[in-house]
Design an enzyme around this catalytic site. Structure first.
Site, mmCIF file in Angstrom:
data_model
loop_
_atom_site.group_PDB
_atom_site.id
_atom_site.type_symbol
_atom_site.label_atom_id
_atom_site.label_comp_id
_atom_site.label_asym_id
_atom_site.label_seq_id
_atom_site.Cartn_x
_atom_site.Cartn_y
_atom_site.Cartn_z
ATOM 1 N N LYS A 1 39.672 -1.491 49.777
ATOM 2 C CA LYS A 1 38.607 -2.446 49.470
ATOM 3 C C LYS A 1 37.266 -1.763 49.718
ATOM 4 O O LYS A 1 37.025 -1.232 50.820
ATOM 5 C CB LYS A 1 38.742 -3.645 50.408
ATOM 6 C CG LYS A 1 38.641 -4.973 49.718
ATOM 7 C CD LYS A 1 39.006 -6.044 50.716
ATOM 8 C CE LYS A 1 38.605 -7.393 50.236
ATOM 9 N NZ LYS A 1 38.749 -8.389 51.299
HETATM 10 C C1 E4P Z 1 38.846 -11.672 50.583
HETATM 11 O O1 E4P Z 1 39.080 -10.674 50.007
HETATM 12 C C2 E4P Z 1 37.503 -12.062 51.043
HETATM 13 O O2 E4P Z 1 37.016 -11.163 51.970
HETATM 14 C C3 E4P Z 1 37.580 -13.463 51.587
HETATM 15 O O3 E4P Z 1 38.248 -14.278 50.657
HETATM 16 C C4 E4P Z 1 36.235 -14.046 51.974
HETATM 17 O O4 E4P Z 1 36.414 -15.386 52.343
HETATM 18 P P1 E4P Z 1 35.303 -16.214 53.153
HETATM 19 O O5 E4P Z 1 34.119 -16.377 52.279
HETATM 20 O O6 E4P Z 1 35.984 -17.524 53.459
HETATM 21 O O7 E4P Z 1 34.999 -15.413 54.383
#
Ligand code: E4P
Length: 222
Positions: free
Chosen positions: A84
């Protein structure tokens, strides 16, 4: 639509993997911190053993050279690791490099269609638009998903999958499926909410009590 779970909690992942409905896992630095894991590398290795599909592990640095080295190190943990990277100029350079080397890359923190076009051009396996965080600032997060899905459809050469992130409730998931997003990454609590309907509960209670009146058991029947 593929279902990823958005957590770094091993117990949650183990439990949800047992449903047979889980296609992958996404983690981020906040979720890793929340898990309390002492070794990020060990944590990702353990998740990769629980789930066959892509497991997103996020780089911690923000400069090109360090992100690239971190990504290359994380990619060695298991074949199903997806690196990522943030949607920044350096992040997309790393994306291109890792993708060209055959590593899955999930470009995260996407908040606009222009960013999603760049991620696709950089060869991302996944782009993660954050619907909940857009909704939080009075912007229609799901409209961004509609736009990206439509844009990507115009260009068959774009192989990037739209991974809907920052999901907060079941209707985010339903709408994402309606518009044809490839993947949703869903918090464990929301995955469990997807099963719920009061008519299922009351209907089942009636069937169970009516079945008792027959005095039969299926497993003992001749
Ligand atoms: C996933 O890849 C993201 O980092 C995550 O869905 C972010 O979610 P949030 O906005 O609830 O922290």
């Amino acid at each position: 639509m593929k279902f990823f779970v958005d957590t770094a909690d091993l117990d949650e992942i183990r439990d949800l993997a047992s449903t047979g409905l889980l296609d992958g896992v996404t983690t981020n630095p906040s979720l890793v911190a929340k898990s309390g894991a002492k070794s990020f590398i060990d944590l990702i290795a353990q998740i990769c053993e629980l789930v066959e599909g892509p497991v997103s592990a996020e780089v911690a640095a923000t400069d090109y050279q360090t992100m690239l080295k971190e990504g290359q190190k994380l990619a060695k943990i298991a074949k199903n690791v997806a690196i990522k990277v943030p949607l920044t100029p350096d992040g997309l350079k790393v994306c291109k490099q890792l993708s060209d080397a055959g590593t899955m890359v999930n470009v995260t923190l996407c908040f606009s269609s222009s960013q999603a076009i760049l991620a696709a051009k950089a060869g991302a396996t996944f782009v993660s638009p954050f619907v909940g965080r857009l909704d939080d600032i009075s912007t229609d997060g799901m409209q961004l998903i509609r736009d990206i899905v439509q844009i990507y459809k115009q260009y068959p050469a774009f192989k990037t999958e739209v991974l809907v992130a920052s999901i907060r409730h079941p209707m985010h998931l339903v709408e994402a499926a309606r518009v044809g997003a490839h993947v949703s990454t869903i918090p464990p609590k929301v995955i469990r909410q997807l099963y719920s309907h009061p008519l299922t509960d009351s209907g089942l209670a009636t069937f169970v009590s009516d079945w008792k009146k027959t005095g039969q058991t299926i497993l003992n029947a001749a």
